[in-house]
Design a protein around this motif. Structure first.
Motif, PDB file in Angstrom:
ATOM      1  N   LEU A 101       0.852  -1.183   0.000  1.00  0.00           N
ATOM      2  CA  LEU A 101       0.000   0.000   0.000  1.00  0.00           C
ATOM      3  C   LEU A 101       0.891   1.237   0.000  1.00  0.00           C
ATOM      4  N   PRO A 102       0.362   2.368  -0.453  1.00  0.00           N
ATOM      5  CA  PRO A 102       1.137   3.597  -0.383  1.00  0.00           C
ATOM      6  C   PRO A 102       1.625   3.839   1.040  1.00  0.00           C
ATOM      7  N   GLY A 103       2.888   4.201   1.154  1.00  0.00           N
ATOM      8  CA  GLY A 103       3.473   4.461   2.460  1.00  0.00           C
ATOM      9  C   GLY A 103       4.179   3.268   3.071  1.00  0.00           C
ATOM     10  N   GLU A 104       3.913   2.063   2.581  1.00  0.00           N
ATOM     11  CA  GLU A 104       4.637   0.894   3.087  1.00  0.00           C
ATOM     12  C   GLU A 104       5.992   0.814   2.384  1.00  0.00           C
ATOM     13  N   ARG A 105       6.981   0.492   3.162  1.00  0.00           N
ATOM     14  CA  ARG A 105       8.357   0.485   2.650  1.00  0.00           C
ATOM     15  C   ARG A 105       8.593  -0.679   1.696  1.00  0.00           C
ATOM     16  N   VAL A 106       9.226  -0.397   0.570  1.00  0.00           N
ATOM     17  CA  VAL A 106       9.653  -1.417  -0.388  1.00  0.00           C
ATOM     18  C   VAL A 106      11.170  -1.357  -0.473  1.00  0.00           C
ATOM     19  N   VAL A 107      11.806  -2.492  -0.227  1.00  0.00           N
ATOM     20  CA  VAL A 107      13.260  -2.602  -0.303  1.00  0.00           C
ATOM     21  C   VAL A 107      13.585  -3.454  -1.521  1.00  0.00           C
ATOM     22  N   SER A 108      14.315  -2.890  -2.454  1.00  0.00           N
ATOM     23  CA  SER A 108      14.729  -3.618  -3.653  1.00  0.00           C
ATOM     24  C   SER A 108      16.149  -4.113  -3.457  1.00  0.00           C
TER      25      SER A 108
END
Length: 194
Positions: free
Chosen positions: A86-93
């Motif tokens: 969801l918007p605002g949740e952290r995504v780590v690539s």
């Protein structure tokens, strides 16, 4: 590593590599995966984290290998629908098996004061194990949710085919105690009062 029996309000749910790449038949060439309920269990954890306002970290593998099912230009790169951020949740690539290598994850967690990590995702004996090992080595209270992770059958070094369940269980045994506390979805939800 100090393990606390409860989950603080800032305990982070870390979902590792739950991408459509894993649906490619190549992964199951040696036999079926284990824990077919892993995605639904992860979805239940994610819903509970969102309801209680706890932090969520989505880890995405951006493969650099030609032809990888995780190629950023392929359909497999997308997150599975059960765990869409969801918007605002952290995504780590990441481009390696550990979510801590080549990313700012460790620095970000410390800046946020997050010391408890609850890990779900795939595959148990690769990115999940590598991430959990490093989290434990870095001093995080790491909880690995056994029935919200899965892997595939694999041949061992001597060539003997090991079932996905065997591979999964050995990976959990490698992590248990020194690097992580092994738990399950029901126990984690109970700590949240779910």
């Amino acid at each position: 590593m100090t393990t606390h029996p409860t989950l603080p309000h800032n305990a982070a749910l870390m979902i590792v590599d739950l991408q459509k790449a894993l649906d490619d038949p190549r992964w199951a060439a040696d036999g079926p995966r284990n824990n077919p309920q892993a995605e639904s269990n992860t979805a239940a954890l994610l819903a509970a984290w969102r309801r209680t306002g706890r932090p969520v970290i989505h880890v995405r593998h951006d493969s650099l290998e030609p032809g990888s099912t995780y190629d950023p230009a392929s359909a497999g790169h997308a997150f599975k629908p059960e765990v869409l951020p969801l918007p605002g949740e952290r995504v780590v690539s990441k481009t390696t098996n550990s979510a801590f290598i080549g990313t700012d994850l460790d620095v970000w967690l410390r800046e946020q004061g997050i010391w408890v990590l609850v890990i779900a995702g795939a595959i148990t004996n690769n990115s999940v194990e590598a991430t959990a090992r490093m989290a434990g080595n870095l001093g995080f209270d790491t909880r690995l949710v056994a029935d919200a992770t899965f892997t595939f059958a694999r041949r061992d070094w001597s060539g003997r085919l090991r079932s996905a369940g065997e591979v999964h269980d050995l990976s959990l045994a490698n992590l248990s105690g020194e690097y992580a506390t092994i738990t399950d979805t029901a126990a984690v939800l109970a700590l949240l009062g779910e």
